[in-house]
Every structure is written in structure tokens, then in C-alpha cells.
Design an enzyme around this catalytic site. Structure first.
Site, PDB file in Angstrom:
ATOM      1  N   GLY A 105       0.809  -1.217   0.000  1.00 56.50           N
ATOM      2  CA  GLY A 105       0.000   0.000   0.000  1.00 56.50           C
ATOM      3  C   GLY A 105       0.841   1.264   0.000  1.00 56.50           C
ATOM      4  N   ALA A 110       4.208   2.046  -8.695  1.00 53.81           N
ATOM      5  CA  ALA A 110       4.158   3.363  -9.352  1.00 53.81           C
ATOM      6  C   ALA A 110       5.510   4.062  -9.243  1.00 53.81           C
ATOM      7  CB  ALA A 110       3.066   4.221  -8.713  1.00 53.81           C
ATOM      8  N   ASP A 152      -1.869   7.368  -7.112  1.00 49.55           N
ATOM      9  CA  ASP A 152      -0.504   6.872  -6.871  1.00 49.55           C
ATOM     10  C   ASP A 152       0.504   7.505  -7.824  1.00 49.55           C
ATOM     11  OD1 ASP A 152      -1.767   5.157  -5.126  1.00 49.55           O
ATOM     12  OD2 ASP A 152      -0.675   3.380  -5.770  1.00 49.55           O
TER      13      ASP A 152
HETATM   14  O1  PMV Z   1      -2.599  -0.166  -2.504  1.00 53.14           O
HETATM   15  P1  PMV Z   1      -2.131   1.052  -3.223  1.00 53.14           P
HETATM   16  O2  PMV Z   1      -0.998   1.735  -2.588  1.00 53.14           O
HETATM   17  O3  PMV Z   1      -1.874   0.798  -4.661  1.00 53.14           O
HETATM   18  O4  PMV Z   1      -3.336   2.104  -3.161  1.00 53.14           O
HETATM   19  C1  PMV Z   1      -4.587   1.791  -3.721  1.00 53.14           C
HETATM   20  C2  PMV Z   1      -5.539   2.901  -3.492  1.00 53.14           C
HETATM   21  C3  PMV Z   1      -6.950   2.617  -3.978  1.00 53.14           C
HETATM   22  O5  PMV Z   1      -7.714   3.780  -3.689  1.00 53.14           O
HETATM   23  C4  PMV Z   1      -7.560   1.438  -3.249  1.00 53.14           C
HETATM   24  C5  PMV Z   1      -6.999   2.331  -5.476  1.00 53.14           C
HETATM   25  C6  PMV Z   1      -6.674   3.536  -6.329  1.00 53.14           C
HETATM   26  O6  PMV Z   1      -6.370   3.306  -7.511  1.00 53.14           O
HETATM   27  O7  PMV Z   1      -6.748   4.687  -5.864  1.00 53.14           O
END
Ligand code: PMV
Length: 317
Positions: A105, A110, A152
Site C-alpha cells: 500500500g 508506481a 498513486d
Molecule cells: O494499494 P495502493 O498503494 O496501490 O493504493 C490503492 C488505493 C486505492 O484507492 C484502493 C486504489 C486507487 O487506484 O486509488
């Protein structure tokens, strides 16, 4: 032979994950303490088009030609060549390393793409502006995520706190902002890999099954995001604690927390955090705790005692 290097930071979503996919705002900040790095070196003896990739963190050593076009590294390299109107790359070696926990997360995918696109475009003789780096990173994120919101790629590229809102078919609202009074967070990784694509897909299925309930949950998240933005601008970061608690409760209702994340959130609050929440896709991955001044070390120890695989105390400034 000079080497061309670029880096991009990790990120966390302070408020608004998941709801941001549905057009609600989110606030995300870079985490410069962890970074992805791409280093490109020319290989004057290699055949044109021969690109060797070494990414030890994911145990990958391969030639570009051996990777499927849907591999994120291949997509980033081909996307950069396409953007610059070049049919192939001069022979080179690419080394990719990252200290950002993977599938936690924190935007590791990215950040790798943004660092790679930046270093590779400079190597090719033309530094791409941030908006192109971000757009290419977004395209590659689609491979990881399916339907990324765009938050991201934006944060890791601009490396600044942003207030972000998807507004399709228009381009997203991207408001970089400054943080007048820095605050301390402890980031803790559960050590359980989080698949953002799976979590986002499950939320979509639940939203389709009960749009009224989920739209109302997303609206409540949006209220928190707007309140958080006001508190940050008013140099009142301690007010973010209760907002984090509330955002975490909503993410539990949305169905993306997990027993491990809940345990860490509880442990942080018991250790004196002003508030805590999961971050990113959820189900595993990471959480954050807002630490009162000088309490980060104690909160980090409590999180480790409660099972965190890694803690990253960080100042958001
Ligand atoms: O898990 P991460 O760090 O890729 O964050 C995802 C965030 C979400 O809101 C769940 C998906 C998005 O594309 O914003």
C-alpha cells in the site's frame, strides 16, 4: 560512460482510498524515506535494441525482448520509447532497486515506473515533463490495478502532498499543497501482501450489489477528506487523529480491512497514537498511526510487538 539515475518516493494515502476510485477526493503524501531508483548505463558494444534489466528486489534478470509486453517494466520502457517517437533503444543496462515495501500500500509499483521512465527518457536524450511521467505511470498502473484512480502515479511523480479527485471524462483535479505544520506518522507493514486489484475488484462487486449503501460510505469518506484538508491547512494536524479513526471504521465497513490491520490500529492507539488507519488497497499491506511529538519510537515498538513486519517512522512536511 555516464549512468543516468532517477528516483521516486513511496507514498501513502492519508485519507480517502477506495472512495477515490468513485470520484471522491483523497489526500496522499510522498514518503521520501523509502524510494525506488532506476540507473541506466549505455552498453556501447551491445546490439541496438538490446536492453538488459536487473531488478534484484523482485529477482528479475532478463532482456527486454524476453519480457511479455504486459510486464510493467516492459510497458514502462516501450511507453517511454513510444512517447519519444523512437523505434528502439540504444543498447543499455537498466538496474532497478527499491526500499519501498512491495504490495504494502505504499505505491512501490508506481514509484518504480516513475523512476524508470524518468531515467530512461533522460538516457534517450529528452527529459519528459512530470505530466508525461505521471500519465505513463498511470498507464502502467492499469496493469497492476485494473482501474487505478490516478492518485498513486500523481504523488510519486510530483513528490508533493496532493489533494486529488477523479473527474472523468475530464482530467483529475490535482491540487499540490503545502503542510504548514509538520506531523509524525508511524507506518507499519503487516507483512501480508496486499493485492490492490483484488481489493478494488471486490469493492466494485459490493458497490454494484448495493450502490446506495456504498455511495453513502464513499460520501462519508469524502467528508473526512475535506475536513482533513481544512485541519492540515489550519496547522492543526493533531485533529487528524480522530479523522483517521473514522476513516478506518469506514474502510472496515467497505470491507477492505483485515484482522491484522485492525490489530495494528488498536495497538497504535493503545500506545498513545492520536489516531490510526489502514492505507492503500488493504486486506494486508500497511497502516499509519499519527504520533504525538516524540512518541514515534514508542508507537513503533508497540506495533512491532503487535506483529508488524516493519515500521517506518516518518515526518510529513
Ligand atoms: O494499494 P495502493 O498503494 O496501490 O493504493 C490503492 C488505493 C486505492 O484507492 C484502493 C486504489 C486507487 O487506484 O486509488
Amino acid at each position: 560512460m555516464p549512468a543516468f539515475t532517477a528516483t521516486a518516493p513511496g507514498k501513502i494515502i492519508l485519507f480517502g482510498e477506495h472512495a477515490v476510485v468513485y470520484g471522491r477526493p483523497a489526500i496522499a503524501v510522498p514518503v521520501p524515506a523509502v524510494r525506488a531508483r532506476a540507473v541506466i548505463s549505455a552498453n556501447p558494444l551491445g546490439a541496438p535494441g538490446s536492453v538488459k534489466i536487473d531488478a534484484p528486489d523482485i529477482e528479475l534478470t532478463a532482456f527486454l525482448s524476453d519480457l511479455p509486453p504486459t510486464h510493467p517494466l516492459s510497458a514502462a520502457i516501450h511507453g517511454t520509447l513510444h512517447q519519444l517517437g523512437l523505434p528502439r533503444s540504444p543498447a543499455c543496462s537498466i538496474k532497478i532497486t527499491s526500499t519501498i515495501p512491495v504490495a504494502a500500500g505504499m505505491g512501490s509499483g508506481a514509484a518504480v515506473t516513475a523512476a524508470l521512465v524518468r531515467a530512461f527518457s533522460v538516457f534517450l536524450g529528452k527529459s519528459l515533463p512530470d505530466e508525461y511521467v505521471s500519465a505513463l505511470t498511470y498507464e502502467v498502473e492499469k496493469i497492476h490495478h485494473g482501474t487505478p484512480s490516478g492518485v498513486d502515479n500523481t504523488v510519486v511523480t510530483y513528490a508533493r502532498p496532493v489533494y486529488f479527485q477523479r473527474r472523468e471524462p475530464q482530467p483529475p483535479l490535482i491540487e499540490p499543497f503545502t503542510i504548514p505544520l509538520p506531523f509524525e506518522l508511524v507506518i507499519a507493514d503487516t507483512g501480508i501482501p496486499s493485492s490492490t486489484a483484488v481489493a478494488v475488484g471486490d469493492v466494485r462487486a459490493a458497490w454494484l450489489a448495493d450502490p446506495e449503501r456504498f455511495n453513502s460510505l464513499f460520501d462519508s469518506v469524502a467528508d473526512i477528506v475535506r475536513a482533513a484538508r481544512r485541519e492540515i491547512s489550519a496547522a492543526n494536524p493533531q485533529a487528524l487523529g480522530p479523522l483517521m479513526d473514522e476513516n478506518h471504521r469506514l474502510l472496515q465497513k467497505i470491507g477492505v480491512s483485515s484482522p491484522e490491520l485492525d490489530r495494528l490500529v488498536k495497538a497504535a492507539c493503545q500506545a498513545g497514537a492520536l489516531g490510526a488507519k489502514m492505507v492503500g488497497g488493504g486486506r494486508g499491506g500497511s497502516m499509519i498511526a499519527l504520533a504525538p511529538p516524540a512518541a514515534s519510537a514508542e508507537i513503533a515498538s508497540a506495533l512491532e510487538a503487535a506483529g508488524a513486519a516493519r515500521t517506518i517512522p516518518t515526518v510529513i512536511a
